[in-house]
Design a protein around this motif. Sequence first.
Motif, mmCIF file in Angstrom:
data_model
loop_
_atom_site.group_PDB
_atom_site.id
_atom_site.type_symbol
_atom_site.label_atom_id
_atom_site.label_comp_id
_atom_site.label_asym_id
_atom_site.label_seq_id
_atom_site.Cartn_x
_atom_site.Cartn_y
_atom_site.Cartn_z
ATOM 1 N N ARG A 42 -51.066 -48.233 -47.434
ATOM 2 C CA ARG A 42 -50.010 -48.238 -46.417
ATOM 3 C C ARG A 42 -49.022 -49.365 -46.527
ATOM 4 N N THR A 43 -49.803 -50.621 -46.195
ATOM 5 C CA THR A 43 -48.732 -51.640 -46.232
ATOM 6 C C THR A 43 -47.840 -52.092 -47.618
ATOM 7 N N LEU A 44 -48.572 -51.745 -48.732
ATOM 8 C CA LEU A 44 -47.939 -51.616 -50.035
ATOM 9 C C LEU A 44 -46.666 -50.668 -49.829
ATOM 10 N N ARG A 45 -47.141 -49.395 -49.728
ATOM 11 C CA ARG A 45 -46.330 -48.556 -49.710
ATOM 12 C C ARG A 45 -44.626 -49.164 -48.625
ATOM 13 N N GLY A 46 -45.109 -49.529 -47.640
ATOM 14 C CA GLY A 46 -44.021 -49.969 -46.608
ATOM 15 C C GLY A 46 -43.489 -51.215 -47.110
ATOM 16 N N ALA A 47 -43.909 -52.084 -48.034
ATOM 17 C CA ALA A 47 -43.029 -52.969 -48.543
ATOM 18 C C ALA A 47 -42.385 -52.776 -49.523
ATOM 19 N N TYR A 48 -42.865 -51.568 -50.434
ATOM 20 C CA TYR A 48 -42.329 -51.012 -51.493
ATOM 21 C C TYR A 48 -40.794 -50.398 -50.930
ATOM 22 N N ARG A 49 -41.105 -49.753 -49.876
ATOM 23 C CA ARG A 49 -39.895 -49.023 -49.247
ATOM 24 C C ARG A 49 -39.017 -49.676 -48.676
ATOM 25 N N ARG A 50 -39.222 -50.702 -48.063
ATOM 26 C CA ARG A 50 -38.433 -51.641 -47.470
ATOM 27 C C ARG A 50 -37.482 -52.348 -48.681
ATOM 28 N N GLN A 51 -38.264 -52.742 -49.581
ATOM 29 C CA GLN A 51 -37.488 -53.280 -51.032
ATOM 30 C C GLN A 51 -36.593 -52.434 -51.584
ATOM 31 N N ARG A 52 -36.795 -51.070 -51.533
ATOM 32 C CA ARG A 52 -35.741 -49.944 -52.105
ATOM 33 C C ARG A 52 -34.939 -49.938 -51.169
ATOM 34 N N ARG A 53 -34.797 -49.893 -49.952
ATOM 35 C CA ARG A 53 -33.892 -49.587 -48.804
ATOM 36 C C ARG A 53 -32.831 -50.862 -49.022
ATOM 37 N N VAL A 54 -33.303 -52.143 -49.080
ATOM 38 C CA VAL A 54 -32.469 -53.286 -49.034
ATOM 39 C C VAL A 54 -31.722 -53.281 -50.384
ATOM 40 N N ALA A 55 -32.238 -53.129 -51.478
ATOM 41 C CA ALA A 55 -31.787 -53.045 -52.595
ATOM 42 C C ALA A 55 -30.612 -51.771 -52.511
ATOM 43 N N THR A 56 -30.883 -50.801 -52.426
ATOM 44 C CA THR A 56 -30.035 -49.771 -52.022
ATOM 45 C C THR A 56 -28.764 -49.721 -51.140
ATOM 46 N N LEU A 57 -29.153 -50.269 -50.069
ATOM 47 C CA LEU A 57 -28.052 -50.394 -49.116
ATOM 48 C C LEU A 57 -27.134 -51.639 -49.498
ATOM 49 N N THR A 58 -27.597 -52.542 -50.253
ATOM 50 C CA THR A 58 -26.857 -53.344 -50.954
ATOM 51 C C THR A 58 -25.627 -53.218 -51.846
ATOM 52 N N ALA A 59 -26.158 -52.382 -52.583
ATOM 53 C CA ALA A 59 -25.519 -51.969 -53.870
ATOM 54 C C ALA A 59 -24.623 -50.758 -53.381
ATOM 55 N N LEU A 60 -25.013 -49.811 -52.878
ATOM 56 C CA LEU A 60 -24.376 -48.591 -52.577
ATOM 57 C C LEU A 60 -23.448 -48.772 -51.106
ATOM 58 N N GLY A 61 -23.905 -49.586 -50.330
ATOM 59 C CA GLY A 61 -23.320 -49.958 -49.328
ATOM 60 C C GLY A 61 -22.050 -50.428 -49.390
ATOM 61 N N TYR A 62 -22.026 -51.526 -50.481
ATOM 62 C CA TYR A 62 -20.562 -52.073 -50.681
ATOM 63 C C TYR A 62 -19.554 -50.929 -51.716
ATOM 64 N N PHE A 63 -20.351 -50.168 -52.222
ATOM 65 C CA PHE A 63 -19.564 -49.321 -53.298
ATOM 66 C C PHE A 63 -19.023 -48.102 -52.114
ATOM 67 N N VAL A 64 -19.502 -47.768 -51.048
ATOM 68 C CA VAL A 64 -19.132 -46.833 -50.139
ATOM 69 C C VAL A 64 -17.743 -47.483 -49.232
ATOM 70 N N VAL A 65 -18.161 -48.836 -48.952
ATOM 71 C CA VAL A 65 -17.008 -49.516 -48.371
ATOM 72 C C VAL A 65 -15.726 -49.577 -49.063
ATOM 73 N N PHE A 66 -15.956 -49.844 -50.521
ATOM 74 C CA PHE A 66 -15.000 -49.724 -51.270
ATOM 75 C C PHE A 66 -14.006 -48.362 -51.472
ATOM 76 N N LEU A 67 -14.877 -47.395 -51.620
ATOM 77 C CA LEU A 67 -14.509 -45.997 -51.533
ATOM 78 C C LEU A 67 -13.571 -45.737 -50.237
ATOM 79 N N ALA A 68 -14.221 -46.121 -49.083
ATOM 80 C CA ALA A 68 -13.690 -45.778 -47.758
ATOM 81 C C ALA A 68 -12.165 -46.550 -47.755
ATOM 82 N N LEU A 69 -12.285 -47.880 -48.002
ATOM 83 C CA LEU A 69 -11.081 -48.550 -48.126
ATOM 84 C C LEU A 69 -9.823 -47.772 -49.164
ATOM 85 N N SER A 70 -10.381 -47.305 -50.219
ATOM 86 C CA SER A 70 -9.605 -46.677 -51.329
ATOM 87 C C SER A 70 -8.818 -45.442 -50.856
#
Length: 135
Positions: A42-70
Motif C-alpha cells: 500500500r505504501t509503495l502504491r501511494g509513493a508511486y501515485r504521488r510520483q505520477r501526480r507530481v510529474a503529470t501536474l508539472t508537465a501538463l499543468g504548464y501546458f494547460v497554462v500555455f493553452l489558457a494564455l493563448s
Amino acid sequence: MSHDPSRPHPTYPWQPPPPPPPAPPRHRPDHPTPLGHHSDLRTLRGAYRRQRRVATLTALGYFVVFLALSGFAPSLMTATVTTGVPAGLLLGLIQLPVTWLAIGVYEHTARRRVDPLADRIRKQSEIDVRRGATR
C-alpha cells in the motif's frame, strides 16, 4: 498369480469398495506472512501515485497554462519580449525544459522514494520464498 492378504477383496460384487486412505494432514506454515506485508505494498502504491501526480501536474499543468494564455490573453502572447520574439513563442519554447524538469522530478522521486520501497519488498519476498523452500 500370488495372493496379497493385506488387501482383502470383497466376496460379493454388491459390497462397497473399501474406503480410500485418509488424506495427509495439511502442513501449516511456522512463520505466517508478516502483518506489515500488505501495508508495504500500500505504501509503495501511494509513493508511486504521488510520483505520477507530481510529474503529470508539472508537465501538463504548464501546458494547460500555455493553452489558457493563448486562448484568453492573446494580447499577452503577441507582445514582444525582445526584438522580434513574441511572448507566446518564448512560452512555447519553455515547454521543452519544463518537460525535462518533469522527467527529472519523476526520476528523482523514483530513486529517492519508490525504488527503496520496491527493493525492500523484493528482498522480503525473496526471504519469504527461501523460507518456504526450506520447509
